[in-house]
Design an enzyme around this catalytic site. Structure first.
Site, PDB file in Angstrom:
ATOM      1  N   ARG A 273      -0.810   3.663  13.468  1.00 38.44           N
ATOM      2  CA  ARG A 273       0.308   3.257  14.312  1.00 38.44           C
ATOM      3  C   ARG A 273      -0.100   3.333  15.778  1.00 38.44           C
ATOM      4  NH1 ARG A 273       4.764   1.103  11.391  1.00 38.44           N
ATOM      5  NH2 ARG A 273       4.860   2.182   9.402  1.00 38.44           N
TER       6      ARG A 273
ATOM      7  N   ARG B  23       0.832  -1.208   0.000  1.00 32.74           N
ATOM      8  CA  ARG B  23       0.000   0.000   0.000  1.00 32.74           C
ATOM      9  C   ARG B  23       0.861   1.251   0.000  1.00 32.74           C
ATOM     10  NH1 ARG B  23      -2.540   1.182   4.387  1.00 32.74           N
ATOM     11  NH2 ARG B  23      -4.206   2.450   3.506  1.00 32.74           N
TER      12      ARG B  23
ATOM     13  N   LYS C 124       4.389  -7.810  12.296  1.00 36.15           N
ATOM     14  CA  LYS C 124       3.708  -7.979  11.015  1.00 36.15           C
ATOM     15  C   LYS C 124       4.095  -9.296  10.360  1.00 36.15           C
ATOM     16  CE  LYS C 124       2.675  -5.672   6.645  1.00 36.15           C
ATOM     17  NZ  LYS C 124       2.690  -4.394   5.903  1.00 36.15           N
TER      18      LYS C 124
END
Length: 330
Positions: free
Chosen positions: A326, A127, A192
């Site tokens: 975040r 993205r 992640k």
């Protein structure tokens, strides 16, 4: 016209059978000299492909990597679903999403549910225009084509359904529970593990075409990780060696089921489940477009897939696009 990349793919296809193959035999298959084969092998090694050579036997791939085999994909799919396998394999490609988008633009016929997977992307995309690190054989590079007649506006919350499909596949295969970060990331142990990129073409309120890209870390090498600007993990760290073919088949099935659910009832049956898996549930977070920033407490998602942010006691909804989320580090 056959390109140098075609020759590299042919070499990889031969090596991917798991046996030693001589430079002479490879040269005969491609109609080029052994010296030219050696140059292609060297170029593949520079790309990160782990190929070794034994005098008198030839070349072989290092099978410590979990590699994809078209024949295994076909067999696994047939065994489980008794139908033609919708999964197409490439050794090297610029980007699985880019390839499917090109086919759409060229008006090529693709059935809804067609999947493209690769061992390596030379121009992988995430993205916000970011590069997606795509070393050979290390991770899963996956794209799924879907036609959606309700239009682009109705597809706004699709990444929520895709995240749940990744959760489903990993739960079924490995018994692990991942967390989901709005709008398009999968986390494991607060790091992640995977990312989602959904691209659309078509009408706002009419039939549209979607390409759903998923990049999932399997055995990420440290040499590639130095380019990643956030905490990450991979499946092999937690599970040891895995069968990537089995993962591709299960992910395709899980994604097909979630998309059918989305087509039938949108996110109405998924919101509560997604909120239970929210990686930032109750955390102080920042939302940023690069030009503007908001702070608040992450309360999950609404029925349209928008992020709910509590600010000064008031709940506000924010929707996808070029927004970064975040956690606030205290």
């Amino acid at each position: 016209m056959k390109t140098p990349d075609h020759k590299k793919q042919t070499i990889l296809a031969a090596l991917n059978k798991g046996e030693f193959i001589s430079g002479q035999e490879l040269g005969e298959q491609l109609g080029i000299s052994r010296a030219a084969i050696a140059k292609h092998i060297a170029a593949l090694q520079e790309m990160g492909v782990d190929i070794f050579r034994v005098n008198g036997r030839g070349y072989k791939l290092n099978y410590s990597l979990p590699l994809i085999h078209q024949s295994k994909l076909n067999t696994l799919w047939q065994q489980q679903f008794q139908s033609e396998c919708p999964i197409e394999y490439h050794a090297i490609i610029d980007s699985t999403n880019s390839e499917l988008m090109r086919r759409l633009q060229d008006k090529q016929n693709m059935g809804s549910g067609h999947v493209l997977v690769a061992e390596m992307q030379q121009a992988g995309r995430g993205r916000r225009g970011r590069v997606w690190q795509s070393p050979f054989g290390a991770n899963l590079y996956y794209s799924y084509y879907w036609q959606f007649d309700a239009g682009m506006q109705a597809a706004m919350g699709l990444s929520i359904a895709v995240g749940l499909a990744v959760y489903d596949a990993l739960k079924v295969l490995y018994g692990i529970s991942v967390e989901l970060k709005w709008p398009n990331d999968i986390y494991l142990n607060q790091q992640k593990l995977a990312g989602i990129l959904v691209e659309l073409e078509g009408q706002v309120e009419g039939p549209c075409h979607l390409v759903i890209g998923i990049g999932l870390n399997i055995c990420m090498p440290e040499s590639a990780s130095k380019h990643i600007d956030q905490a990450w993990t991979d499946l092999q760290t937690h599970l040891g060696q895995i069968d990537k073919n089995q993962l591709v088949v299960q992910l395709t099935h899980s994604l097909s089921e979630r998309l059918a659910q989305y087509k039938e009832s949108g996110l109405s049956e998924m919101v509560t489940e997604w909120n239970s898996l929210n990686a930032f549930k109750g955390d102080a977070v920042t939302l940023s477009t690069g030009q503007r920033e908001w702070r608040g407490i992450c309360e999950g998602i609404d029925m349209q897939g928008g992020l709910l942010l509590r600010q000064d006691g008031e709940l506000k909804a924010f929707y996808g696009g070029e927004i970064s989320l975040r956690k606030v580090i205290s």
